[in-house]
Design a protein around this motif. Structure first.
Motif, mmCIF file in Angstrom:
data_model
loop_
_atom_site.group_PDB
_atom_site.id
_atom_site.type_symbol
_atom_site.label_atom_id
_atom_site.label_comp_id
_atom_site.label_asym_id
_atom_site.label_seq_id
_atom_site.Cartn_x
_atom_site.Cartn_y
_atom_site.Cartn_z
ATOM 1 N N ASP A 1 0.823 -1.214 0.000
ATOM 2 C CA ASP A 1 0.000 0.000 0.000
ATOM 3 C C ASP A 1 0.855 1.262 0.000
ATOM 4 O OD1 ASP A 1 0.941 -0.279 2.575
ATOM 5 O OD2 ASP A 1 -0.935 0.309 3.538
ATOM 6 N N LYS A 2 1.963 1.220 -0.732
ATOM 7 C CA LYS A 2 2.779 2.433 -0.863
ATOM 8 C C LYS A 2 1.978 3.535 -1.540
ATOM 9 C CE LYS A 2 6.236 0.019 -2.711
ATOM 10 N NZ LYS A 2 5.916 -1.355 -2.290
ATOM 11 N N VAL A 3 1.005 3.130 -2.363
ATOM 12 C CA VAL A 3 0.009 4.068 -2.876
ATOM 13 C C VAL A 3 -1.345 3.371 -2.759
ATOM 14 C CG1 VAL A 3 0.202 3.293 -5.289
ATOM 15 C CG2 VAL A 3 -0.673 5.581 -4.795
ATOM 16 N N GLY A 4 -2.373 4.150 -2.435
ATOM 17 C CA GLY A 4 -3.702 3.578 -2.262
ATOM 18 C C GLY A 4 -4.765 4.413 -2.958
ATOM 19 N N VAL A 5 -5.805 3.735 -3.400
ATOM 20 C CA VAL A 5 -6.955 4.398 -4.026
ATOM 21 C C VAL A 5 -8.198 3.926 -3.295
ATOM 22 C CG1 VAL A 5 -8.359 4.607 -6.125
ATOM 23 C CG2 VAL A 5 -5.864 4.587 -6.289
ATOM 24 N N ARG A 6 -9.086 4.841 -2.946
ATOM 25 C CA ARG A 6 -10.289 4.499 -2.208
ATOM 26 C C ARG A 6 -11.523 4.974 -2.966
ATOM 27 N NH1 ARG A 6 -9.686 7.095 3.000
ATOM 28 N NH2 ARG A 6 -8.451 5.254 3.541
ATOM 29 N N LEU A 7 -12.488 4.069 -3.140
ATOM 30 C CA LEU A 7 -13.756 4.417 -3.762
ATOM 31 C C LEU A 7 -14.869 4.225 -2.737
ATOM 32 C CD1 LEU A 7 -11.953 2.970 -6.235
ATOM 33 C CD2 LEU A 7 -13.967 3.726 -7.498
ATOM 34 N N VAL A 8 -15.648 5.276 -2.526
ATOM 35 C CA VAL A 8 -16.715 5.264 -1.531
ATOM 36 C C VAL A 8 -18.054 5.423 -2.231
ATOM 37 C CG1 VAL A 8 -17.654 6.395 0.524
ATOM 38 C CG2 VAL A 8 -15.177 6.233 0.220
ATOM 39 N N VAL A 9 -18.952 4.454 -2.010
ATOM 40 C CA VAL A 9 -20.295 4.502 -2.597
ATOM 41 C C VAL A 9 -21.313 4.591 -1.470
ATOM 42 C CG1 VAL A 9 -19.608 3.246 -4.667
ATOM 43 C CG2 VAL A 9 -20.408 1.975 -2.674
ATOM 44 N N LEU A 10 -22.589 4.665 -1.817
ATOM 45 C CA LEU A 10 -23.614 4.847 -0.788
ATOM 46 C C LEU A 10 -24.081 3.536 -0.182
ATOM 47 C CD1 LEU A 10 -25.468 6.756 0.762
ATOM 48 C CD2 LEU A 10 -27.120 6.579 -1.120
ATOM 49 N N LEU A 11 -24.326 2.524 -1.023
ATOM 50 C CA LEU A 11 -24.970 1.300 -0.573
ATOM 51 C C LEU A 11 -24.057 0.086 -0.726
ATOM 52 C CD1 LEU A 11 -28.425 1.860 -2.311
ATOM 53 C CD2 LEU A 11 -27.857 2.336 0.074
ATOM 54 N N PRO A 12 -24.199 -0.908 0.151
ATOM 55 C CA PRO A 12 -23.381 -2.121 0.009
ATOM 56 C C PRO A 12 -23.558 -2.819 -1.335
ATOM 57 C CG PRO A 12 -24.385 -2.042 2.191
ATOM 58 C CD PRO A 12 -24.984 -0.906 1.408
ATOM 59 N N THR A 13 -24.777 -2.816 -1.886
ATOM 60 C CA THR A 13 -24.999 -3.500 -3.162
ATOM 61 C C THR A 13 -24.281 -2.808 -4.317
ATOM 62 O OG1 THR A 13 -27.094 -2.272 -3.343
ATOM 63 C CG2 THR A 13 -27.207 -4.533 -2.523
ATOM 64 N N GLN A 14 -23.881 -1.548 -4.140
ATOM 65 C CA GLN A 14 -23.178 -0.833 -5.201
ATOM 66 C C GLN A 14 -21.693 -1.201 -5.258
ATOM 67 O OE1 GLN A 14 -24.152 3.183 -4.003
ATOM 68 N NE2 GLN A 14 -25.938 3.269 -5.355
ATOM 69 N N ILE A 15 -21.194 -1.805 -4.208
ATOM 70 C CA ILE A 15 -19.782 -2.189 -4.182
ATOM 71 C C ILE A 15 -19.469 -3.153 -5.316
ATOM 72 C CG2 ILE A 15 -18.074 -3.504 -2.856
ATOM 73 C CD1 ILE A 15 -19.146 -2.192 -0.333
ATOM 74 N N SER A 16 -20.414 -4.047 -5.622
ATOM 75 C CA SER A 16 -20.169 -5.050 -6.667
ATOM 76 C C SER A 16 -19.945 -4.409 -8.031
ATOM 77 C CB SER A 16 -21.342 -6.036 -6.742
ATOM 78 O OG SER A 16 -22.547 -5.367 -7.078
ATOM 79 N N ARG A 17 -20.522 -3.235 -8.281
ATOM 80 C CA ARG A 17 -20.303 -2.549 -9.565
ATOM 81 C C ARG A 17 -18.838 -2.133 -9.685
ATOM 82 N NH1 ARG A 17 -25.230 -0.039 -11.219
ATOM 83 N NH2 ARG A 17 -26.961 -1.351 -10.491
ATOM 84 N N VAL A 18 -18.302 -1.594 -8.596
ATOM 85 C CA VAL A 18 -16.897 -1.177 -8.610
ATOM 86 C C VAL A 18 -15.994 -2.404 -8.741
ATOM 87 C CG1 VAL A 18 -15.107 0.117 -7.405
ATOM 88 C CG2 VAL A 18 -17.515 0.786 -7.148
ATOM 89 N N GLN A 19 -16.347 -3.487 -8.050
ATOM 90 C CA GLN A 19 -15.561 -4.713 -8.159
ATOM 91 C C GLN A 19 -15.532 -5.219 -9.597
ATOM 92 O OE1 GLN A 19 -17.692 -6.610 -4.572
ATOM 93 N NE2 GLN A 19 -15.677 -7.580 -4.536
#
Length: 312
Positions: free
Chosen positions: A67-85
């Motif tokens: 994790d020398k560099v990290g990227v974070r994506l924050v969505v509203l709902l748990p079901t939306q995480i699968s879209r980013v995945q």
């Protein structure tokens, strides 16, 4: 190199996420700016040589710390995480490994409420030139995907509960567990609300998707729906859209496509897919259309002009 690699990953994820959430925009879907973060020198050295969580020391800290560099994506709902995945796992620029999956952890420990997030490590498949900087094959980046509530919990607790800067107490751990349980319950309520809203808005969303496709087909450019499109759709749409009738209308007045395309160059109103409904409504009855018009009256004038209708 790491900074450029983080920017490359963030940019690619946003681009690849777009088609998976259309017609929604990534600006609304992703709740916080996606800004790659480099691990500072002091933080890196502390993790490399003073990490009390590791049972065995790093043999080669520089290569082993991912994790020398990290990227974070924050969505509203748990079901939306699968879209980013889905966007992350189907990208051809990198290989990936899933280092943490909170849903799997919940399944394994259903009675434990603790820090939640989905963590990936992505590594460049080949040497990649990013804006003149060569990112070497195998260069890692940690990608975290979480909801807004999970992010709030992490911001409040992660530095104290999961890192050795403060000695945790049983009372603190208990309070954090209660907060996490509440977050899970609140997420479930949010999902229920989202499903109810989805049921109510599904017809209009379907109409918007059809209008976006028709707009691109007839006008020769992509529509750019904004909140204005929602106002137009509410005024001139219906739960049972007669798309065949709209197509026939555009066939009969084929000259309108050129007018709309020209106006769209300078006016965002004419980049809205629902503007097609407006033209049809004005053609069928300009008085009724004027009464429904949700914007300032002057904005409707070009539509009258294109249709050759005088309001005198």
């Amino acid at each position: 190199m790491y900074e450029k690699w983080g920017v490359c990953i963030a940019t690619r994820l946003v681009n690849d996420l777009g088609p998976l959430i259309a017609p929604a925009s990534t600006e609304l879907f992703v709740k916080l700016p996606i800004t790659p973060r480099l691990k500072t020198g002091g933080s890196f050295i502390t993790k490399a040589f003073y990490n009390t969580k590791r049972k065995t020391p790093y043999q080669n800290p520089y290569d082993e710390i991912t994790d020398k560099v990290g990227v974070r994506l924050v969505v509203l709902l748990p079901t939306q995480i699968s879209r980013v995945q889905a966007a992350l796992e189907h990208c051809d620029l990198w290989d990936f490994s899933k280092d943490r999956d909170y849903e799997q952890e919940i399944a394994e420990k259903p009675y434990v409420f603790e820090y939640q997030s989905v963590h990936y490590v992505v590594r460049a498949k080949t040497d990649i030139d990013v804006d003149g900087t060569m990112v070497r094959k195998g260069t890692p980046c940690e990608v975290q995907i979480r909801t807004l509530l999970q992010h709030a919990h992490s911001e409040l607790t992660h530095d104290t509960i999961y890192k050795p800067s403060v000695e945790k107490t049983p009372q603190m751990e208990r309070a954090v567990s209660k907060a996490m349980a509440l977050i899970e319950a609140t997420s479930d309520y949010f999902e229920d609300v989202a499903r109810l809203i989805e049921g109510l808005t599904s017809p209009s969303r379907k109409l918007t998707e059809e209008l976006i496709h028709l707009y691109a087909e007839r006008i020769g450019r992509a529509a750019e729906p904004t909140k204005v499109d929602g106002l137009l759709l509410e005024a001139f749409g219906s739960d049972e859209p007669a798309m065949d009738a709209l197509r026939q209308f555009l066939d009969e007045k084929s000259y309108l496509a050129e007018h709309i395309a020209e106006r769209a160059k300078t006016k965002i109103l004419f980049r809205q897919p629902s503007i097609l409904l407006v033209y049809k409504a004005v053609s069928e009855g300009w008085r009724q259309a004027s009464a429904k018009w949700p914007l300032t009256p002057n904005e409707l004038a070009p539509v009258f002009s294109d249709l050759g209708i005088s309001r005198q």
